[in-house]
Scaffold this motif. Sequence first.
Motif, PDB file in Angstrom:
ATOM      1  N   LYS A 326      28.036  49.994  86.394  1.00 41.65           N
ATOM      2  CA  LYS A 326      26.836  49.712  87.188  1.00 41.65           C
ATOM      3  C   LYS A 326      27.241  48.648  88.198  1.00 41.65           C
ATOM      4  O   LYS A 326      27.265  47.451  87.896  1.00 41.65           O
ATOM      5  N   PRO A 327      27.602  49.054  89.417  1.00 43.44           N
ATOM      6  CA  PRO A 327      28.169  48.110  90.385  1.00 43.44           C
ATOM      7  C   PRO A 327      27.286  46.911  90.698  1.00 43.44           C
ATOM      8  O   PRO A 327      27.794  45.836  91.020  1.00 43.44           O
ATOM      9  N   ASP A 328      25.953  47.083  90.588  1.00 43.47           N
ATOM     10  CA  ASP A 328      25.063  45.971  90.949  1.00 43.47           C
ATOM     11  C   ASP A 328      24.528  45.225  89.734  1.00 43.47           C
ATOM     12  O   ASP A 328      23.492  44.557  89.825  1.00 43.47           O
ATOM     13  N   LEU A 329      25.232  45.304  88.604  1.00 46.94           N
ATOM     14  CA  LEU A 329      24.793  44.576  87.419  1.00 46.94           C
ATOM     15  C   LEU A 329      24.727  43.092  87.742  1.00 46.94           C
ATOM     16  O   LEU A 329      25.710  42.486  88.170  1.00 46.94           O
ATOM     17  N   GLY A 330      23.562  42.480  87.517  1.00 46.55           N
ATOM     18  CA  GLY A 330      23.320  41.136  88.018  1.00 46.55           C
ATOM     19  C   GLY A 330      23.719  40.014  87.091  1.00 46.55           C
ATOM     20  O   GLY A 330      23.945  38.889  87.550  1.00 46.55           O
ATOM     21  N   PHE A 331      23.802  40.271  85.786  1.00 46.85           N
ATOM     22  CA  PHE A 331      24.141  39.190  84.868  1.00 46.85           C
ATOM     23  C   PHE A 331      24.697  39.744  83.563  1.00 46.85           C
ATOM     24  O   PHE A 331      24.441  40.893  83.196  1.00 46.85           O
ATOM     25  N   VAL A 332      25.469  38.911  82.897  1.00 43.64           N
ATOM     26  CA  VAL A 332      25.920  39.155  81.527  1.00 43.64           C
ATOM     27  C   VAL A 332      25.743  37.855  80.760  1.00 43.64           C
ATOM     28  O   VAL A 332      26.273  36.810  81.162  1.00 43.64           O
ATOM     29  N   VAL A 333      24.975  37.913  79.685  1.00 41.21           N
ATOM     30  CA  VAL A 333      24.782  36.764  78.799  1.00 41.21           C
ATOM     31  C   VAL A 333      25.353  37.130  77.433  1.00 41.21           C
ATOM     32  O   VAL A 333      25.157  38.248  76.949  1.00 41.21           O
ATOM     33  N   HIS A 334      26.076  36.212  76.838  1.00 35.45           N
ATOM     34  CA  HIS A 334      26.586  36.431  75.479  1.00 35.45           C
ATOM     35  C   HIS A 334      25.830  35.541  74.500  1.00 35.45           C
ATOM     36  O   HIS A 334      25.856  34.315  74.611  1.00 35.45           O
ATOM     37  N   PHE A 335      25.174  36.188  73.559  1.00 39.20           N
ATOM     38  CA  PHE A 335      24.488  35.483  72.471  1.00 39.20           C
ATOM     39  C   PHE A 335      25.493  35.406  71.318  1.00 39.20           C
ATOM     40  O   PHE A 335      25.514  36.237  70.420  1.00 39.20           O
ATOM     41  N   GLY A 336      26.361  34.410  71.380  1.00 37.53           N
ATOM     42  CA  GLY A 336      27.502  34.349  70.474  1.00 37.53           C
ATOM     43  C   GLY A 336      28.749  34.800  71.209  1.00 37.53           C
ATOM     44  O   GLY A 336      28.711  35.691  72.057  1.00 37.53           O
ATOM     45  N   ALA A 337      29.868  34.182  70.892  1.00 38.03           N
ATOM     46  CA  ALA A 337      31.105  34.418  71.642  1.00 38.03           C
ATOM     47  C   ALA A 337      31.949  35.510  71.008  1.00 38.03           C
ATOM     48  O   ALA A 337      32.071  35.572  69.778  1.00 38.03           O
ATOM     49  N   PRO A 338      32.564  36.379  71.826  1.00 41.08           N
ATOM     50  CA  PRO A 338      33.582  37.290  71.306  1.00 41.08           C
ATOM     51  C   PRO A 338      34.761  36.496  70.754  1.00 41.08           C
ATOM     52  O   PRO A 338      34.881  35.281  71.000  1.00 41.08           O
ATOM     53  N   SER A 339      35.659  37.148  70.052  1.00 39.10           N
ATOM     54  CA  SER A 339      36.716  36.426  69.345  1.00 39.10           C
ATOM     55  C   SER A 339      37.948  36.147  70.194  1.00 39.10           C
ATOM     56  O   SER A 339      38.919  35.600  69.689  1.00 39.10           O
ATOM     57  N   SER A 340      37.942  36.518  71.475  1.00 31.22           N
ATOM     58  CA  SER A 340      39.084  36.188  72.324  1.00 31.22           C
ATOM     59  C   SER A 340      38.645  36.095  73.780  1.00 31.22           C
ATOM     60  O   SER A 340      37.724  36.798  74.203  1.00 31.22           O
ATOM     61  N   PRO A 341      39.300  35.227  74.570  1.00 36.38           N
ATOM     62  CA  PRO A 341      38.970  35.134  75.990  1.00 36.38           C
ATOM     63  C   PRO A 341      39.212  36.444  76.736  1.00 36.38           C
ATOM     64  O   PRO A 341      38.506  36.748  77.703  1.00 36.38           O
ATOM     65  N   VAL A 342      40.213  37.206  76.304  1.00 38.56           N
ATOM     66  CA  VAL A 342      40.511  38.466  76.988  1.00 38.56           C
ATOM     67  C   VAL A 342      39.383  39.471  76.771  1.00 38.56           C
ATOM     68  O   VAL A 342      38.950  40.160  77.702  1.00 38.56           O
ATOM     69  N   ALA A 343      38.890  39.551  75.535  1.00 37.58           N
ATOM     70  CA  ALA A 343      37.748  40.423  75.272  1.00 37.58           C
ATOM     71  C   ALA A 343      36.522  39.962  76.047  1.00 37.58           C
ATOM     72  O   ALA A 343      35.744  40.774  76.559  1.00 37.58           O
ATOM     73  N   TYR A 344      36.352  38.647  76.147  1.00 39.36           N
ATOM     74  CA  TYR A 344      35.224  38.099  76.902  1.00 39.36           C
ATOM     75  C   TYR A 344      35.344  38.465  78.382  1.00 39.36           C
ATOM     76  O   TYR A 344      34.371  38.908  79.001  1.00 39.36           O
ATOM     77  N   TYR A 345      36.527  38.326  78.944  1.00 35.68           N
ATOM     78  CA  TYR A 345      36.749  38.681  80.346  1.00 35.68           C
ATOM     79  C   TYR A 345      36.439  40.160  80.572  1.00 35.68           C
ATOM     80  O   TYR A 345      35.850  40.536  81.585  1.00 35.68           O
ATOM     81  N   GLN A 346      36.840  40.988  79.634  1.00 37.46           N
ATOM     82  CA  GLN A 346      36.581  42.432  79.779  1.00 37.46           C
ATOM     83  C   GLN A 346      35.080  42.710  79.814  1.00 37.46           C
ATOM     84  O   GLN A 346      34.601  43.503  80.628  1.00 37.46           O
ATOM     85  N   VAL A 360      27.016  34.755  84.760  1.00 37.19           N
ATOM     86  CA  VAL A 360      27.642  34.979  83.454  1.00 37.19           C
ATOM     87  C   VAL A 360      27.464  33.722  82.625  1.00 37.19           C
ATOM     88  O   VAL A 360      27.950  32.646  83.005  1.00 37.19           O
ATOM     89  N   LEU A 361      26.764  33.842  81.507  1.00 30.36           N
ATOM     90  CA  LEU A 361      26.470  32.674  80.681  1.00 30.36           C
ATOM     91  C   LEU A 361      26.820  32.961  79.224  1.00 30.36           C
ATOM     92  O   LEU A 361      26.450  34.004  78.678  1.00 30.36           O
TER      93      LEU A 361
END
Length: 722
Positions: A326-346, A360-361
Amino acid sequence: MALRDDAVRILHDLTRRDDATFRPGQFEAIEALVRDQRRVLVVQRTGWGKSAVYFVAGRMRRQQGFGPTLIVSPLLSLMRDQVAAAQRAHLRAAEVSSSNIDEWQDIFDEIATGDIDLLLVSPERLVNPRFRAEVLPRLMENLGLLVIDEAHCISDWGHDFRPDYRRIRELIAGLPTGVPVLATTATANERVVDDVAEQLSVRHDVPHPGVQAPSSAASSHDVLTLRGALARESLRLGVLRLASPTQRLGWLLAHLHELPGSGIIYTLTVAAAHDTAELLAQAGHDAVAYTGQTDPEERQEIEARLKANEVKAVVATSALGMGFDKPDLGFVVHFGAPSSPVAYYQQIGRAGRAVENADVLLLPGAEDKDIWAYFATASMPSEERAEAVLGALADGPRTLTQIEAAVDLRRSPLQLLLKVLAVEGAVEQQGREWALSGNRWVYDAERYRRVAQTRESEQEAMLAYERTTGCRMEFLTRQLDDPNAHPCGRCDTCLAARGEPAWYPADVPPEWVTRAQEVVSRAGVVVTPRKQWPSGLAKRGVQLKGKIPEDERPAEGRVIARLTDLGHGQTLRALFAPGPDGRPQDQPMPEALRAAIIEVLRAWDWQRPAAVVSIPSATRPELVRSTAAGIATMGRMVDLGSLDLDPTLPQPGRGNSTYRVASIWGRVRVPDAMAAELSGLDGPVLLVDDRIDTGWTMTVVARELLRAGCPGVLPFALALEA
């Protein structure tokens, strides 16, 4: 120039824009594939246009007289988007996946007649016997281009390693000379890049019909790696640390409407996704849950609604990840962190592809590490389990069900283990059966140890991202070994360095915390009874099979919460956490759970139980017995005590259903004194345990009580492991 001119014309078709031009690196990749027939690894940020490379190259190869492009793709959502995009490039595309089984034969026929230009398949399809026998040989006869999308999945070191992806190495090794290969990813550090490049460079000596040697001086097994800057200039990152799940939910309730456009709220568990979506919807937000348990048809509908901006937020687990476009996706919020920065970046890469600004929060939680540990599943085999599976196959081929009856492993980990062993050449699939391959297999303990250490270091890096005072985008891109990493000037820490406030509000209005508390503190999860005995019990000495008769089956049960839940789940995870010596801790029922137990029992639509019985526990006897006794006192019920436990039999395993039932069978029995009282009861018995895992302990013990004359059995436990 002719090659570039042709490529540009196809790009205009694809983008439907006559002024479209290639981004740096795109044409270089196309040229290497089409002219030089090379193997190319593209590591570029999400939204850079990796799919444009293989659409243009695939069509140009087709125009040169070669066969279709084969794309190995991980997710159904990606396939659906790619089929639609391919049509814009005037490519006849089709997918072969679990979502369109009824169409397979027509697609196979079109491949045979040359009417398919581009075929998308999942990595699992490459090991399907029918596909390997009927379709793959036809594709290999004149394959135009092989594409491995999300190529980090090939690597043991990738954040999303998948055993089936490792089979691609075999596919590459068997390619005829002159077939170009393109691998793409946005999330690969140097270790993963080197590993993937090594797998891409497998030599081959099978001639491609009518193909001359590559025109380039470089041989076709040399890998060209094209790596670009990974920083996403449209994203502004932030981390907001709040004290509790209710504070984080309260923040979402108060501020979701302030985030731009439509977006995704990622959670770590299915329960959190549903609870959060429900709470937001009740407060008037257009929010809907999306998890791995969501039906495929419903997933498609939710994806379509998000793309059309008909919902404010999709509250999702990682099931909505790679490939969703979805090219115009406006935000991504994480309720709890993924287990790696690479997964988070993805995951955050879903946002801001075609808009100048996206938010991005990260809202990390104190429970994140516990949840990472809870969900830690070995994608690598343990030596003991691997040898057990190989031993089960020593006497000949076995179906999955037959292996399950011989090995104490649940279905999902067993299937994963078989895939790993197949990739490593120890076993092979023969129709519906698995068999030993005849190859010598040695457990690579050192490699598995290194991979486990890598996973642990990734978790520590994720915690470091949360604490960093440096630029957050720079931190993430350095985790991906991006040589172009530099401060973004937009994230909350860059703003703080200039003395400016964070871009997001940090206040949490008390009224919203109160609203969130009402949901989080809610107690009570329904537990559906088992209705069918597992297959293979006879081989383990238990003469049961088929449907469980209704008069030998417990009623619907209850637990306070799942161990992964936001509210009571946190208390229960602490209760069941092992002690410093790694062994289970035992203690009386915590007073903090008394109100939750009362809430569950009061809300239960039941025939009031006349008595309470506890299941004997070898690990937490005091917890179980005190819970049962406390419930009997609170509910003014007869406490019939605990069932008898045969201490000479081993503790039940935590493996598959067949083993679980067999290990419980005969271990617990109804004492004679208890049996004498059961038939005289005027209501059912509340059967109490500390937690419910597979549900088989409750099922077997309830059968014993019912056969002893009990009028009915209502299972109750503190926690559910799901």
